[in-house]
Design an enzyme around this catalytic site. Structure first.
Site, PDB file in Angstrom:
ATOM      1  N   HIS A 154     -13.228   3.387   3.074  1.00 50.05           N
ATOM      2  CA  HIS A 154     -12.104   4.523   2.384  1.00 50.05           C
ATOM      3  C   HIS A 154     -12.880   5.824   2.016  1.00 50.05           C
ATOM      4  O   HIS A 154     -14.166   5.435   1.862  1.00 50.05           O
ATOM      5  CB  HIS A 154     -11.210   4.076   1.296  1.00 50.05           C
ATOM      6  N   SER A 179       0.821  -1.174  -0.058  1.00 49.33           N
ATOM      7  CA  SER A 179       0.115  -0.096  -0.008  1.00 49.33           C
ATOM      8  C   SER A 179       0.945   1.173  -0.028  1.00 49.33           C
ATOM      9  O   SER A 179       2.131   1.103   0.540  1.00 49.33           O
ATOM     10  CB  SER A 179      -0.752   0.044   1.166  1.00 49.33           C
ATOM     11  N   SER A 180       0.398   2.365  -0.605  1.00 45.57           N
ATOM     12  CA  SER A 180       1.056   3.680  -0.612  1.00 45.57           C
ATOM     13  C   SER A 180       1.454   4.315   0.833  1.00 45.57           C
ATOM     14  O   SER A 180       2.140   5.074   1.115  1.00 45.57           O
ATOM     15  CB  SER A 180       0.463   4.816  -1.335  1.00 45.57           C
ATOM     16  N   CYS A 181       0.631   3.593   1.805  1.00 45.57           N
ATOM     17  CA  CYS A 181       0.722   4.160   3.245  1.00 45.57           C
ATOM     18  C   CYS A 181       1.932   3.567   3.888  1.00 45.57           C
ATOM     19  O   CYS A 181       2.135   3.915   5.023  1.00 45.57           O
ATOM     20  CB  CYS A 181      -0.592   3.862   4.057  1.00 45.57           C
ATOM     21  N   LYS A 210       2.545  -4.179   6.449  1.00 49.01           N
ATOM     22  CA  LYS A 210       2.816  -4.392   4.852  1.00 49.01           C
ATOM     23  C   LYS A 210       4.144  -4.078   4.577  1.00 49.01           C
ATOM     24  O   LYS A 210       4.919  -4.963   3.661  1.00 49.01           O
ATOM     25  CB  LYS A 210       2.003  -3.187   4.197  1.00 49.01           C
ATOM     26  N   TYR A 260      -0.846  -0.719  10.219  1.00 52.42           N
ATOM     27  CA  TYR A 260      -1.101  -1.382   8.818  1.00 52.42           C
ATOM     28  C   TYR A 260       0.154  -1.378   7.803  1.00 52.42           C
ATOM     29  O   TYR A 260       0.722  -2.365   7.231  1.00 52.42           O
ATOM     30  CB  TYR A 260      -2.391  -0.653   8.198  1.00 52.42           C
TER      31      TYR A 260
HETATM   32  O1  GFB Z   1      -9.555   6.918   2.584  1.00 52.43           O
HETATM   33  P1  GFB Z   1      -9.195   7.431   3.572  1.00 52.43           P
HETATM   34  O2  GFB Z   1     -10.059   6.807   4.771  1.00 52.43           O
HETATM   35  O3  GFB Z   1      -7.510   7.174   4.282  1.00 52.43           O
HETATM   36  O4  GFB Z   1      -9.227   8.920   3.994  1.00 52.43           O
HETATM   37  P2  GFB Z   1      -6.264   7.317   3.756  1.00 52.43           P
HETATM   38  C1  GFB Z   1      -8.552   9.999   3.114  1.00 52.43           C
HETATM   39  C2  GFB Z   1      -9.018  11.160   3.389  1.00 52.43           C
HETATM   40  O5  GFB Z   1     -10.345  11.349   3.059  1.00 52.43           O
HETATM   41  C3  GFB Z   1      -8.623  11.833   4.937  1.00 52.43           C
HETATM   42  C4  GFB Z   1     -10.833  12.282   4.332  1.00 52.43           C
HETATM   43  O6  GFB Z   1      -8.119  12.985   4.968  1.00 52.43           O
HETATM   44  C5  GFB Z   1     -10.011  11.890   5.585  1.00 52.43           C
HETATM   45  O7  GFB Z   1     -10.092  12.627   6.674  1.00 52.43           O
HETATM   46  N1  GFB Z   1     -12.394  12.049   4.716  1.00 52.43           N
HETATM   47  C6  GFB Z   1     -13.311  12.812   4.353  1.00 52.43           C
HETATM   48  C7  GFB Z   1     -12.947  10.740   4.868  1.00 52.43           C
HETATM   49  N2  GFB Z   1     -14.622  12.476   4.470  1.00 52.43           N
HETATM   50  C8  GFB Z   1     -14.349  11.098   4.884  1.00 52.43           C
HETATM   51  C9  GFB Z   1     -15.079   9.985   5.134  1.00 52.43           C
HETATM   52  O8  GFB Z   1     -16.579   9.922   5.138  1.00 52.43           O
HETATM   53  N3  GFB Z   1     -14.658   8.847   5.342  1.00 52.43           N
HETATM   54  C10 GFB Z   1     -13.327   8.520   5.135  1.00 52.43           C
HETATM   55  N4  GFB Z   1     -12.825   7.282   5.254  1.00 52.43           N
HETATM   56  N5  GFB Z   1     -12.337   9.623   4.940  1.00 52.43           N
HETATM   57  C11 GFB Z   1      -5.537   4.964   4.416  1.00 52.43           C
HETATM   58  C12 GFB Z   1      -4.800   4.101   5.244  1.00 52.43           C
HETATM   59  O9  GFB Z   1      -5.429   6.257   4.707  1.00 52.43           O
HETATM   60  O10 GFB Z   1      -5.350   4.692   3.061  1.00 52.43           O
HETATM   61  C13 GFB Z   1      -4.784   2.603   4.826  1.00 52.43           C
HETATM   62  O11 GFB Z   1      -5.632   4.408   6.755  1.00 52.43           O
HETATM   63  C14 GFB Z   1      -4.628   2.463   3.540  1.00 52.43           C
HETATM   64  O12 GFB Z   1      -4.114   2.123   5.892  1.00 52.43           O
HETATM   65  C15 GFB Z   1      -5.314   3.500   2.439  1.00 52.43           C
HETATM   66  O13 GFB Z   1      -3.405   2.797   3.241  1.00 52.43           O
HETATM   67  C16 GFB Z   1      -5.113   3.371   1.274  1.00 52.43           C
HETATM   68  O14 GFB Z   1      -5.679   7.887   2.449  1.00 52.43           O
HETATM   69  O15 GFB Z   1      -5.830   8.733   4.923  1.00 52.43           O
END
Ligand code: GFB
Length: 312
Positions: free
Chosen positions: A183, A111-113, A144, A140
């Site tokens: 996500h 993953s890119s994280c 990875k 996570y």
């Molecule tokens: O996709 P996401 O949950 O994960 O959130 P990451 C990306 C951005 O979207 C964050 C914002 O800045 C969140 O605050 N966001 C806005 C929201 N509204 C929402 C919402 O309703 N739901 C969610 N989920 N986010 C993940 C990692 O990071 O990326 C994992 O936690 C994994 O480990 C994945 O690597 C690819 O991009 O921040």
């Protein structure tokens, strides 16, 4: 000469997930006739002896490790123990059994994280382990990174052809649309759909809208994986992304436009935002001749069709 034969026994671990499902569809579309899958009720990948027995009996020649416990920023932040332990177990069991049973090639999906929170942008593969990780998904990411290192160790110590790809943020059919654990793209799609259906005035987005993310349709990832299985034989990690990012605000506006919700966006700044920017440097995979085929807007339209047909 082709590296993979259409009759190769290809085990896709995690075929029920968004990535595994896309891989199986792609392999079948390309006439691979011997794709092996197991339901979770038939094979628990966290069970070491069950995985060992499965490999001894089924003898796959190619393995794709698409099985993982995944989730959005909140799930990652709330359940670090589960993200660390389950992912370590699954990947340790599958990668070791693959080696012990003579698997010819294995593709591990990271993953890119895994990259540092403040990595240079776009992020080159060489940024791995060059700085501290983003707190919200550290567990996570550590799991990875351990998977990447295990593949590299099998390669160095035993000459195994075990490769690792690092996809950017993914979306598409079979994504998780649960508002607590998904996500961002899937979450905003559900929120926009429900807000439109209820005639709401407002849609609440987490954070400030400023963080930037890169989004790749899972069918594009599947095509990249097939290319890597055919052409890429290095233990060095390789990024898979589209090469363009967008702010969360722009993403929310795009999704509202596709869904047809024309109310206002409201910002919940009590929610975590994660890393400020996550854009992969994709020059390495581009040099192999791969590029994505699905523009973001088209991918969101297709995913929204899938969501309406399957989730409402
Ligand atoms: O996709 P996401 O949950 O994960 O959130 P990451 C990306 C951005 O979207 C964050 C914002 O800045 C969140 O605050 N966001 C806005 C929201 N509204 C929402 C919402 O309703 N739901 C969610 N989920 N986010 C993940 C990692 O990071 O990326 C994992 O936690 C994994 O480990 C994945 O690597 C690819 O991009 O921040």
């Amino acid at each position: 000469m082709q590296f993979m034969d259409k009759t190769d026994r290809i085990f896709v671990a995690g075929h029920r997930g968004m990535v595994g499902n896309a891989l199986v569809r792609r392999l079948e579309a390309e006439a691979f006739s011997n794709v092996v899958t197991r339901e979770r009720s038939q094979l628990d990948l966290t069970d070491e002896s069950a995985v060992a027995k499965f490999f001894e009996k089924e003898r796959p020649t190619i393995v794709i490790v698409a099985a993982a416990k995944v989730g959005g920023i909140k799930a990652n932040n709330d359940y670090p123990v589960e993200f660390l332990v389950e992912n370590l177990r699954i990947q340790n069991n599958v990668i070791r059994a693959a080696h012990e049973n003579g698997v010819r090639k294995l593709l591990f999906l990271g993953s890119s994280c895994i990259y540092p929170k403040f990595a240079p942008q776009p992020i080159p593969e060489t940024a791995l382990l060059s700085g501290p990780l983003e707190q919200t998904n550290e567990a996570y990411a550590i799991a990875k990174i351990a998977g990447v290192k295990l593949c590299q160790a099998f390669s160095r110590e035993y000459g195994a052809n075990f490769i690792s790809a690092m996809p950017t943020n993914l979306y598409g059919p079979n994504d998780n649309f649960d508002l607590e654990t998904s996500h961002v793209l899937a979450a905003l799609m559900r929120k926009a759909h429900e807000a439109k259906t209820r005639n709401d005035q407002k849609l609440v987005v987490w954070g400030t809208g400023k963080p930037r993310r890169e989004f790749l349709h899972v069918d594009d990832l599947a095509s990249a994986c097939l290319l890597l299985l055919e052409k890429y034989d290095s233990p060095e990690i390789i990024n898979v992304g589209c090469g363009e990012d967008i702010s969360i605000r722009e993403l929310a506006e795009l999704i509202c436009d596709v869904v047809g919700f024309d109310g206002e966006l409201a910002w919940d700044t009590t929610k975590p935002e994660g890393t400020p920017r996550k854009l992969l440097d994709v020059s390495k995979i581009r040099a192999l001749g791969w590029k994505p085929a699905i523009p973001l807007r088209d991918g969101i339209v297709r995913t929204y069709d899938w969501f309406r047909a399957n989730c409402v």
